[in-house]
Design an enzyme around this catalytic site. Structure first.
Site, PDB file in Angstrom:
ATOM      1  N   CYS A 104       0.896  -1.157   0.000  1.00 20.72           N
ATOM      2  CA  CYS A 104       0.000   0.000   0.000  1.00 20.72           C
ATOM      3  C   CYS A 104       0.927   1.198   0.000  1.00 20.72           C
ATOM      4  O   CYS A 104       1.566   1.483   1.012  1.00 20.72           O
ATOM      5  CB  CYS A 104      -0.915   0.031   1.223  1.00 20.72           C
ATOM      6  SG  CYS A 104      -1.859   1.574   1.262  1.00 20.72           S
ATOM      7  N   CYS A 107      -0.534   4.113   2.543  1.00 21.34           N
ATOM      8  CA  CYS A 107      -0.538   3.923   4.002  1.00 21.34           C
ATOM      9  C   CYS A 107      -0.244   2.451   4.289  1.00 21.34           C
ATOM     10  O   CYS A 107       0.883   2.017   4.101  1.00 21.34           O
ATOM     11  CB  CYS A 107      -1.845   4.387   4.614  1.00 21.34           C
ATOM     12  SG  CYS A 107      -3.336   3.936   3.711  1.00 21.34           S
ATOM     13  N   SER A 108      -1.223   1.689   4.712  1.00 16.51           N
ATOM     14  CA  SER A 108      -0.946   0.284   5.006  1.00 16.51           C
ATOM     15  C   SER A 108      -2.199  -0.566   4.840  1.00 16.51           C
ATOM     16  O   SER A 108      -2.455  -1.450   5.644  1.00 16.51           O
ATOM     17  CB  SER A 108      -0.388   0.149   6.422  1.00 16.51           C
ATOM     18  OG  SER A 108      -1.302   0.725   7.341  1.00 16.51           O
ATOM     19  N   CYS A 109      -2.997  -0.326   3.801  1.00 17.01           N
ATOM     20  CA  CYS A 109      -4.200  -1.128   3.564  1.00 17.01           C
ATOM     21  C   CYS A 109      -3.810  -2.594   3.417  1.00 17.01           C
ATOM     22  O   CYS A 109      -2.831  -2.915   2.743  1.00 17.01           O
ATOM     23  CB  CYS A 109      -4.920  -0.649   2.311  1.00 17.01           C
ATOM     24  SG  CYS A 109      -5.523   1.046   2.490  1.00 17.01           S
TER      25      CYS A 109
HETATM   26 FE    FE Z   1      -3.427   2.000   2.855  1.00 14.32          FE
END
Ligand code: FE
Length: 199
Positions: A104, A107-109
């Site tokens: 991602c 961000c950190s999906c």
């Molecule tokens: Fe994300």
């Protein structure tokens, strides 16, 4: 042009998260018990084993594999895996010619109901940038040295598409049961930074 602050100018993520949580609780927007329960569930109860069960089923049941590739969210729900951060699951399949990996960049999906909480390296700005710029070199550093004949596709996860990798079933596992197969499947293989080995 305003210069963006560098990440080292900020307090640590833990302090920023605590400040944010305190603010949300103070304003009555979040119940701290609900938040703790949520975190506990994904750290202790989920983990990557749910994803491994999905992979093992796809390996032994070709109809399920097709449903999984056609509609990941629905096929995961069939096994009881869904809920927050588990919407819009998109499954991509590794082949001898094509290796897929997930990042991602924003961000950190991440597909929480399948894999639990994302590992720290997944959230690291270096992983997020280098997976796009130089995936082959990055994978090699992470222990996966792919031959040049194998193409690499990098999938950028978001709230709309949470990618999940269906790794290749390793050779020599023909006699294994679905449960035994699931035990071979690592979290890293489902993010696409490793392959599954026969153990
Ligand atoms: Fe994300």
């Amino acid at each position: 042009m305003t210069e963006l602050p560098r990440s080292e100018d900020y307090p640590s993520p833990q302090i920023r998260v605590e400040a944010l949580e305190a603010l949300l609780v103070e304003r009555g927007l979040v119940d701290p018990n609900v938040l703790d329960g949520f975190i506990n569930r994904y750290v202790n109860d989920v983990g990557p084993m749910n994803g491994a069960k999905v992979v093992a089923k796809a390996w032994v049941d070709d109809d399920y594999r097709k449903r999984l590739l056609a509609d990941g969210t629905e096929a995961c729900k069939e096994l009881g895996f869904g809920g927050p951060q588990g919407e819009h699951i998109v499954v991509v399949e590794n082949t001898p010619e094509m290796h897929n990996m997930v990042v991602c960049t924003l961000c950190s999906c991440y597909p929480w109901p399948l894999l639990g909480l994302p590992p720290n390296w997944y959230k690291d700005p270096a992983y997020r940038a280098r997976s796009v710029r130089e995936p082959r070199a990055l994978l090699k550093e992470m222990g996966l040295d792919l031959p040049d004949s194998v193409e690499i596709t990098v999938w950028d996860s978001s709230a709309e598409n949470r990618y999940f990798i269906l790794p290749m079933r390793p050779e020599g596992t023909e006699g294994l049961s679905e449960d035994e197969l699931a035990k071979l499947v690592s979290r890293d293989a489902m993010v696409g930074v490793a392959q599954v080995t026969a153990g």
